[in-house]
Design an enzyme around this catalytic site. Structure first.
Site, short mmCIF file in Angstrom:
data_model
loop_
_atom_site.label_atom_id
_atom_site.label_comp_id
_atom_site.label_asym_id
_atom_site.label_seq_id
_atom_site.Cartn_x
_atom_site.Cartn_y
_atom_site.Cartn_z
CG HIS A 88 -7.52 -2.35 -6.98
ND1 HIS A 88 -6.60 -1.59 -6.86
CD2 HIS A 88 -7.56 -2.81 -8.24
CE1 HIS A 88 -5.71 -1.46 -7.89
NE2 HIS A 88 -6.38 -2.29 -8.86
CG ASP A 139 -1.00 2.14 -10.57
OD1 ASP A 139 -1.59 3.10 -10.09
OD2 ASP A 139 -0.47 1.34 -9.75
CE LYS A 162 2.12 -1.18 -10.44
NZ LYS A 162 1.37 -1.11 -9.15
C1 R5P Z 1 -2.25 -2.05 -7.77
O1 R5P Z 1 -2.50 -1.74 -8.69
C2 R5P Z 1 -2.62 -1.32 -6.29
O2 R5P Z 1 -3.29 -0.18 -6.59
C3 R5P Z 1 -1.20 -1.16 -5.50
O3 R5P Z 1 -0.51 -0.16 -6.29
C4 R5P Z 1 -0.58 -2.55 -5.24
O4 R5P Z 1 -1.43 -3.32 -4.90
C5 R5P Z 1 0.66 -2.40 -4.27
O5 R5P Z 1 1.16 -3.46 -4.31
P1 R5P Z 1 2.57 -3.63 -3.74
O6 R5P Z 1 2.82 -2.90 -2.20
O7 R5P Z 1 2.74 -5.05 -3.48
O8 R5P Z 1 3.64 -3.03 -4.60
#
Ligand code: R5P
Length: 297
Positions: free
Chosen positions: A126, A170, A193
């Site tokens: 990430h 997002d 998002k």
């Molecule tokens: C964050 O920007 C990542 O790309 C994921 O969208 C995020 O970690 C997802 O987190 P959660 O499942 O807790 O909403």
């Protein structure tokens, strides 16, 4: 002394075995004994000159200590090159101090791993404000492999193609959805998002023709599942004909999976970067291709 060997902890041992077969190197198990007070005694069988350690770093805190001890054992046994194969690399999302007084976990963990290893190989790390893995690990070799082509081949084998809408929840997700879409010749879109708190987000897909379309909703990480569930709900309200979810790193629990399915996801698939019941997309071949040069060191 063996020249190259792959070492694995109990967690992810099946996937490590697939990688050892793809690479044609022996697989050895790192033994971890947990004392009643929570400390670890770590031991390894014979050390190889080049030691590849397979360790998916989900739920990472204990694993980081066990890795440190395994590296100590291997170096003491004579290993001179240590390579971490972490299909999921932890703590990459905390790449800045969001509030006064916070640690920058990405930097701290990267410094720690750099003190142990000569090279790190990961998948779909990430990367956001720091956009290059080489900037995260300036002192050692580091590769961030992309799972997009492997995911696209999996989707194509299920009949998805240029008419499928490849959606991400997002703006950050476009780095993954864009590559999946390119491999399929399909359109990629990113949701707008807005994060309310750790577990609550709002997502919309303004200006996207969703109605009547098959959607492959992709992201790098599903953790609490909140982002995916809300994105599925949003696409469902926008009239998607079918919604399939694919993720590189499945960090979510059964309750999150139930929530995503209840929101309208027909299938949830993940790569085996993190061992999980939704694993459907093996990464052994991708990892083996990246590690083959270790045979010539
Ligand atoms: C964050 O920007 C990542 O790309 C994921 O969208 C995020 O970690 C997802 O987190 P959660 O499942 O807790 O909403």
């Amino acid at each position: 002394m063996m020249s190259v060997a792959l070492y694995s902890f109990a967690h992810g041992a099946d996937h490590a075995e697939a990688l050892s077969l793809a690479l044609g190197v022996p697989l050895a198990t790192v033994d971890v004994h947990r004392f009643p007070d929570g400390e670890s005694r770590v031991s390894v069988p014979e050390a190889a000159s080049t030691a590849l350690i397979y360790c998916p770093l989900d739920r990472p805190n204990e694993k980081l200590v066990d890795l440190m001890l395994a590296v100590d054992a291997l170096r003491r046994g004579g290993a001179c090159r240590l390579v971490l194969v972490a299909p999921y690399l932890c703590y990459m999302r905390q790449d800045t101090a969001f509030n006064d007084g916070e640690a920058i976990s990405q930097q701290a963990v990267a410094r720690f791993l750099s003190s142990l290893f000569d090279r790190i190989v990961t998948v779909d790390a990430h990367l956001h404000r720091v956009d290059d893995i080489a900037k995260v690990f300036p002192a050692i070799e580091a590769q961030n492999l992309g799972a997009a082509k492997t995911i696209a081949a999996f989707a194509a084998a299920r009949g998805m193609g240029r008419r499928t809408l490849i959606a991400g929840p997002d703006a950050e997700s476009i780095q993954w959805t864009g590559r999946i879409a390119a491999a399929l010749g399909a359109e990629a879109v990113a949701g707008a998002k807005c994060r309310i708190d750790d577990r609550k987000v709002e997502i919309t897909f303004p200006g996207t023709q969703v109605e009547g379309r098959a959607v492959l909703l992709a992201d790098d990480i599903v953790s609490s599942g909140g982002t995916m569930a809300v994105a599925v709900e949003s696409l469902s309200h926008a009239g998607a004909a079918s919604i399939f979810v694919v993720v590189t790193h499945a960090l979510f629990d059964a309750a999150a999976e139930t929530r995503i399915r209840a929101a309208g996801a027909r299938e949830i698939w993940s790569t085996d970067a993190v061992p999980h019941p939704t694993n459907a997309i093996p990464l052994a071949s991708l990892l083996a291709d990246a590690l083959r040069n270790e045979m010539k060191q």
